[in-house]
Design a protein around this motif. Structure first.
Motif, PDB file in Angstrom:
ATOM      1  N   ALA A 400      12.197   0.976  -9.705  1.00  0.00           N
ATOM      2  CA  ALA A 400      10.918   0.386  -9.287  1.00  0.00           C
ATOM      3  C   ALA A 400       9.809   0.829 -10.232  1.00  0.00           C
ATOM      4  O   ALA A 400       9.743   1.988 -10.641  1.00  0.00           O
ATOM      5  CB  ALA A 400      10.595   0.793  -7.855  1.00  0.00           C
ATOM      6  N   GLN A 401       8.917  -0.100 -10.582  1.00  0.00           N
ATOM      7  CA  GLN A 401       7.794   0.177 -11.466  1.00  0.00           C
ATOM      8  C   GLN A 401       6.486   0.099 -10.701  1.00  0.00           C
ATOM      9  O   GLN A 401       6.425  -0.449  -9.591  1.00  0.00           O
ATOM     10  CB  GLN A 401       7.789  -0.811 -12.639  1.00  0.00           C
ATOM     11  CG  GLN A 401       9.041  -0.750 -13.491  1.00  0.00           C
ATOM     12  CD  GLN A 401       8.997  -1.766 -14.621  1.00  0.00           C
ATOM     13  OE1 GLN A 401       8.101  -2.589 -14.695  1.00  0.00           O
ATOM     14  NE2 GLN A 401       9.987  -1.710 -15.495  1.00  0.00           N
ATOM     15  N   GLN A 402       5.431   0.633 -11.311  1.00  0.00           N
ATOM     16  CA  GLN A 402       4.111   0.623 -10.703  1.00  0.00           C
ATOM     17  C   GLN A 402       3.090   0.079 -11.685  1.00  0.00           C
ATOM     18  O   GLN A 402       3.269   0.177 -12.898  1.00  0.00           O
ATOM     19  CB  GLN A 402       3.701   2.035 -10.268  1.00  0.00           C
ATOM     20  CG  GLN A 402       4.394   2.518  -9.012  1.00  0.00           C
ATOM     21  CD  GLN A 402       3.739   3.747  -8.421  1.00  0.00           C
ATOM     22  OE1 GLN A 402       2.988   4.453  -9.082  1.00  0.00           O
ATOM     23  NE2 GLN A 402       4.016   4.014  -7.157  1.00  0.00           N
ATOM     24  N   VAL A 403       2.005  -0.484 -11.119  1.00  0.00           N
ATOM     25  CA  VAL A 403       0.892  -0.965 -11.915  1.00  0.00           C
ATOM     26  C   VAL A 403      -0.390  -0.735 -11.126  1.00  0.00           C
ATOM     27  O   VAL A 403      -0.500  -1.162  -9.969  1.00  0.00           O
ATOM     28  CB  VAL A 403       1.064  -2.454 -12.286  1.00  0.00           C
ATOM     29  CG1 VAL A 403       1.233  -3.324 -11.052  1.00  0.00           C
ATOM     30  CG2 VAL A 403      -0.110  -2.943 -13.127  1.00  0.00           C
ATOM     31  N   ASP A 404      -1.309  -0.028 -11.724  1.00  0.00           N
ATOM     32  CA  ASP A 404      -2.607   0.273 -11.096  1.00  0.00           C
ATOM     33  C   ASP A 404      -2.442   0.911  -9.720  1.00  0.00           C
ATOM     34  O   ASP A 404      -3.205   0.635  -8.789  1.00  0.00           O
ATOM     35  CB  ASP A 404      -3.459  -0.988 -10.979  1.00  0.00           C
ATOM     36  CG  ASP A 404      -3.889  -1.508 -12.341  1.00  0.00           C
ATOM     37  OD1 ASP A 404      -3.781  -0.736 -13.306  1.00  0.00           O
ATOM     38  OD2 ASP A 404      -4.312  -2.668 -12.425  1.00  0.00           O
ATOM     39  N   PHE A 409       6.903  -5.271  -6.553  1.00  0.00           N
ATOM     40  CA  PHE A 409       8.019  -5.839  -5.793  1.00  0.00           C
ATOM     41  C   PHE A 409       8.767  -6.789  -6.727  1.00  0.00           C
ATOM     42  O   PHE A 409       8.180  -7.743  -7.242  1.00  0.00           O
ATOM     43  CB  PHE A 409       7.500  -6.583  -4.567  1.00  0.00           C
ATOM     44  CG  PHE A 409       8.513  -6.744  -3.482  1.00  0.00           C
ATOM     45  CD1 PHE A 409       8.453  -5.993  -2.323  1.00  0.00           C
ATOM     46  CD2 PHE A 409       9.563  -7.656  -3.610  1.00  0.00           C
ATOM     47  CE1 PHE A 409       9.386  -6.138  -1.320  1.00  0.00           C
ATOM     48  CE2 PHE A 409      10.502  -7.813  -2.618  1.00  0.00           C
ATOM     49  CZ  PHE A 409      10.413  -7.043  -1.457  1.00  0.00           C
ATOM     50  N   PRO A 410      10.051  -6.557  -6.984  1.00  0.00           N
ATOM     51  CA  PRO A 410      10.785  -7.425  -7.934  1.00  0.00           C
ATOM     52  C   PRO A 410      10.855  -8.858  -7.435  1.00  0.00           C
ATOM     53  O   PRO A 410      10.938  -9.117  -6.224  1.00  0.00           O
ATOM     54  CB  PRO A 410      12.168  -6.778  -8.002  1.00  0.00           C
ATOM     55  CG  PRO A 410      12.295  -5.987  -6.743  1.00  0.00           C
ATOM     56  CD  PRO A 410      10.919  -5.512  -6.394  1.00  0.00           C
ATOM     57  N   SER A 411      10.833  -9.786  -8.378  1.00  0.00           N
ATOM     58  CA  SER A 411      10.818 -11.211  -8.033  1.00  0.00           C
ATOM     59  C   SER A 411      11.910 -11.941  -8.790  1.00  0.00           C
ATOM     60  O   SER A 411      12.530 -11.419  -9.715  1.00  0.00           O
ATOM     61  CB  SER A 411       9.453 -11.816  -8.360  1.00  0.00           C
ATOM     62  OG  SER A 411       9.207 -11.747  -9.753  1.00  0.00           O
TER      63      SER A 411
END
Length: 549
Positions: A400-404, A409-411
């Motif tokens: 899982a990645q993060q931004v700000d 949530f993967p799409s």
């Protein structure tokens, strides 16, 4: 020589007060007494600020408290800024104790409002100013006159709560507060919080309805009538006539298993929902926010669109598009962000025992199992989209990645986008076909077909001409005559005719001949050469030994 007859007068001074001075002294004393009585019986002068002076007259407009005169208007003038009216009023001595910081003034005049009809007695006597005494310890002599009467006095028994809403104009002062059909209170004040940029509505809940306001209560706007169409039929629910005409606000504890505790402190803040269904959505207070990066078109996706998992709503779209706060990782335009809010309690009854951090870790584990988000069409008529969550092939190496500060949530690509991709592939394949040669060949085939059709048309014209000729038309008549001749011939061939008799005799003779030839034919059948060699002679007899005696 002295004159013995001279008489000398002895002059002596004598202090005395003339009775004439008693009159002004008495008048002065009476005046001083009257001044003392006036000063002792006169209260303070108050300043009243009002929006307009309609119905206010100097020396005539009275100030009343509990329907008792406690003052009179002495001066009316326009304020320096021309935005309000300054009214001076002389109050009675007994009214001095009523002038406190929380005292209220308002004009009583004929009024028809949501709360009913009031002030009808002023039709003949004229408007007056009503004073509601305060209970504060601090004195005050300058007051703002209310435009409408207050809902409840400061010392009234009940509970004051504050509702927050993003929009103003949702409620007006005097609107009813409804609890299961009962008028439990009124809207008391409407203000705005400039810092939060929201409208605030202050309600006063009368006793004993204040005991029904709990920490988990929800407040929502009502229109007075609710229409519901479901599988069970058509339902109509009508609140009070007052709320039907003017609206209002309702409240209740929609979460039956967790109603919360009774609110005892005034001015507690609650959110104001637009409808009961939205208030029911508000009971899911525990939520997690994610960001989804879509490569598909976001046309038709609106804020408030549902986030569903196999047909069940588990969240809501909160921002479209979601804007990145910084560009440290570069400027990427191939994907657009959407912020969603997931509310796991919609499908999992975990109570309050699990924290948001624990929920986030559990959901991250589902990402590796194949949980993905995609856009689906919710209505073919309007083109509205919603976010659909489902599982695909698992990816054990997914991280899982993060931004700000938000978890991504993967799409995956939506079904509509897949269909569009397939259509584009088909169109590309069609564009690679030798359509020019095919069209030329088709044109040649069409030309040959056109010639064939022309030849066929000529043939049909020849056939039509032949059929319509007189010779062709005479054939049926000649055929009919031939059939009639044949019928006459057949009619002449009967048992009484000579032809029939001769034929019958000939057949009889032939039958006799055939019977006579049968032995010959049989002999020929047994020995085909009998006609050439004749029949065989019988053999000589041979002696035979006799039997012993």
């Amino acid at each position: 020589m002295s004159d013995k007859n001279d008489i000398q007068a002895n002059i002596s001074s004598r202090k005395s007060l003339s009775a004439v001075w008693l009159v002004p002294l008495v008048a002065l004393g009476i005046g001083l007494w009257m001044l003392f009585q006036y000063v002792n019986s006169t209260g303070p002068v108050v300043t009243l600020v009002m929006s307009d002076a309609s119905g206010i007259e100097v020396g005539k407009t009275k100030i009343k408290a509990l329907n008792v005169k406690v003052g009179v208007v002495t001066d009316v003038k326009i304020g320096k800024d021309y935005e309000h009216i300054i009214v001076k009023a002389q109050m009675d001595k007994d009214a001095e104790r009523m002038l406190r910081e929380d005292s209220l003034f308002w004009i009583v005049e004929p009024r028809v409002g949501k709360e009913g009809v009031s002030g009808l007695e002023t039709l003949l006597s004229g408007a007056y100013i009503q004073l509601q005494p305060g209970k504060s310890d601090e004195r005050k002599t300058r007051f703002d006159v209310l435009d409408i009467p207050p809902v409840a006095p400061p010392n009234a028994k009940g509970l004051r709560v504050v509702l927050n809403h993003e929009l103003a104009g949702q409620l007006s002062v005097g609107d009813p507060v409804i609890y299961q059909g009962f008028t439990a209170g009124r809207v008391e004040k409407v203000t705005i919080d400039a810092d939060k940029r929201i409208a605030q509505y202050q309600l006063f809940i009368f006793e004993p309805f204040n005991q029904l306001v709990r920490s988990a209560s929800q407040f929502w706007l009502n229109s007075g009538m609710d229409l519901e169409l479901n599988a069970e039929g058509f339902k109509v629910r009508v609140d009070s006539l007052e709320s039907l005409l003017g609206g209002g606000v309702s409240f209740g504890s929609l979460e039956k298993d967790n109603p919360g505790i009774v609110v005892a402190k005034d001015y507690r803040e609650f959110p104001l929902y637009d409808s009961k269904s939205e208030a029911e959505e508000g009971i899911y207070r525990q939520s997690l926010k994610f960001v989804i990066m879509f490569s598909d078109s976001l046309r038709g996706l609106k804020v408030g669109a549902p986030v569903e998992f196999r047909g069940l709503k588990i969240g809501t779209v909160t921002k479209v598009p979601w804007k990145r706060a910084k560009l440290d990782d570069g400027f990427e335009v191939t994907k657009l962000g959407v912020q969603i809010k997931l509310e796991p309690r919609r499908i999992f009854d975990h109570g309050e025992s699990i924290t948001n951090e624990q929920l986030l870790e559990l959901i991250k584990q589902e990402f590796a199992k194949g949980l993905r988000a995609k856009l689906n069409t919710g209505s073919l008529l309007t083109g509205a989209l919603y976010v659909d969550l489902d599982y695909v092939d698992p990816d054990a190496n997914f991280v899982a990645q993060q931004v700000d500060g938000y978890t991504i949530f993967p799409s995956m690509q939506s079904e509509l986008a897949e269909v569009q991709t397939k259509m584009m592939e088909i169109l590309n394949n069609l564009s690679e076909l030798p359509l020019d040669e095919s069209v030329s060949s088709l044109n040649r085939s069409l030309s040959g077909l056109e010639k064939t059709l022309a030849s066929a048309e000529k043939t049909m014209d020849s056939i039509r001409t032949m059929v319509e000729s007189d010779d062709t038309q005479s054939i049926p008549q000649e055929l009919k005559q031939s059939l009639q001749e044949l019928q006459r011939t057949l009619d002449s061939f009967n048992s009484t005719s000579s032809v029939y008799q001769n034929l019958d005799n000939s057949l009889a003779e032939m039958e006799k001949t055939m019977k006579a030839l049968q032995p010959v034919l049989k002999k020929i059948d047994q020995k085909p050469d009998v006609l050439i060699f004749g029949e065989d002679s019988p053999a000589d007899p041979m002696p035979v030994k006799g039997a012993e005696q």
